[in-house]
Design an enzyme around this catalytic site. Structure first.
Site, short mmCIF file in Angstrom:
data_model
loop_
_atom_site.label_atom_id
_atom_site.label_comp_id
_atom_site.label_asym_id
_atom_site.label_seq_id
_atom_site.Cartn_x
_atom_site.Cartn_y
_atom_site.Cartn_z
N GLY A 1 13.37 -35.47 -29.31
CA GLY A 1 11.82 -36.17 -28.68
C GLY A 1 11.93 -37.01 -28.04
O GLY A 1 11.22 -37.62 -27.01
N CYS A 2 13.56 -38.04 -27.50
CA CYS A 2 12.94 -38.94 -26.95
C CYS A 2 13.20 -38.03 -25.34
O CYS A 2 12.27 -39.62 -23.85
CB CYS A 2 14.06 -39.47 -26.58
SG CYS A 2 14.24 -40.13 -28.34
N THR A 3 13.36 -36.93 -24.99
CA THR A 3 13.88 -36.76 -23.58
C THR A 3 12.06 -36.16 -23.57
O THR A 3 11.32 -35.88 -22.05
CB THR A 3 14.18 -35.27 -23.67
OG1 THR A 3 15.29 -35.38 -23.86
CG2 THR A 3 14.27 -34.44 -22.56
N GLY B 1 10.02 -38.84 -22.90
CA GLY B 1 10.44 -39.37 -21.12
C GLY B 1 10.03 -38.73 -20.39
O GLY B 1 9.63 -39.60 -18.68
#
Length: 330
Positions: free
Chosen positions: A49-51, A54
């Site tokens: 999710g964070c990738t 970003g």
């Protein structure tokens, strides 16, 4: 560190902080000033999710004018590797103790909540998303980012709506509201911060009648206003500059402009006039100085007492010279 702007407003301000970025350099809340910035909090570097988040912000980075910052509890080494591996163009900051996340209110039971904020050039939080779903989020933020900038570039409604109306009703205005107008005026800038303006709020019937006797015939309508604000200054209250410039006059006029805008925001008419006997006004109020203007203050809606000329003016469109007549850009 320079403090962020802190005023009573409808918006929260960014908490003061200093964190390290992916290169180990310090980045503080002061670095957010002067631009619109997206600050987003994500739980852990290089997770799915964070990738995605970003990368999504990276794809839109130019439309955000490069001003996107991601904050996570990861250390500098971890966020540096994450940024390099995924080709991210957002600035990443390390908040290992989640202290800044806590200041933003995005930590619950020790866990960071994925959240996003848009910060304006004065350090105010203007938009926020708490508990974010990553899919499509960056595009949604971009829409609000652009909308916010467009909104802020518009002329303020209180300036556009303001008119020198005369149809003032004889309905009392509270002392609190009258003082609020002067508070707004008192926030105006002045040469060397001398604050040369002085205000006398006239609201008792006896005093109003005295001031009425000093008004010009054309300002008959002011006799219906529940309050008159007499604005004055004195040469030695302000800066005396080269070429005979008495800056107290300019500064006091600026303060009156603030007062007019505040009155409009509060639903009041504030109409400054020059038609009065200044010597008589000074004698009545015991003023030692220059009476700059008298401002009639009240609520709009009393049209029956206006003469034909003023009735037409009350209903007319605002009349301004073309901008090219008064502006030169060189």
């Amino acid at each position: 560190m320079i403090n962020m702007v802190k005023v009573d407003s409808n918006y929260k301000t960014v908490p003061e902080f200093v964190l390290k970025d992916e290169d180990g350099n310090e980045f503080s809340s002061v670095n957010l000033l002067s631009k619109y910035t997206v600050v987003y909090f994500y739980p852990k570097a290089d997770t799915p999710g964070c990738t995605m988040e970003g990368i999504d912000f990276t794809h839109l980075i130019d439309e955000f004018n490069g001003n996107v910052i991601g904050i996570s509890p990861d250390n500098c080494n971890a966020i540096s590797k994450f940024k390099s591996k995924r080709g991210l163009k957002v600035k990443l900051l390390s908040d290992p103790d989640k202290k800044v996340a806590e200041q933003f209110g995005v930590v619950k039971d020790g866990k960071l909540i994925r959240s996003t904020f848009i910060i304006d050039p004065w350090g105010r939080i203007r938009r926020e998303w708490i508990k974010v779903s990553v899919q499509g989020h960056a595009k949604e933020v971009l829409e609000e980012y652009k909308k916010l900038i467009d909104e802020d570039k518009k002329i303020l409604d209180s300036i556009k709506v303001r008119r020198a109306f005369r149809g003032i009703m004889p309905v009392p205005v509270s002392d609190e509201d009258l003082k609020k107008l002067v508070e707004a005026a008192h926030l105006a800038p002045s040469c060397m911060n001398k604050q040369p303006w002085r205000f006398v709020i006239v609201r008792t019937q006896e005093r109003l009648r005295q001031i009425h006797s000093a008004l010009s015939e054309g300002n008959y309508w002011m006799k219906h206003a529940p309050a008159l604000i007499v604005v004055y200054t004195k040469n030695d209250f302000g800066c005396q500059l080269s070429d005979g410039r008495n800056y107290a006059l300019f500064d006091t006029g600026t303060a009156v402009g603030f007062l007019l805008a505040q009155a409009t925001q509060m639903g009041l008419v504030a109409h400054p006039v020059a038609g009065y006997d200044p010597l008589k006004v000074k004698e009545i109020l015991g003023i030692d100085g220059i009476v700059i203007t008298i401002i009639a203050v009240g609520y709009w809606g009393n049209f029956e007492m206006l003469n034909e000329k003023h009735t037409q003016a009350e209903q007319s469109e605002r009349n301004r010279q073309p901008l090219e007549n008064i502006l030169k850009i060189i």
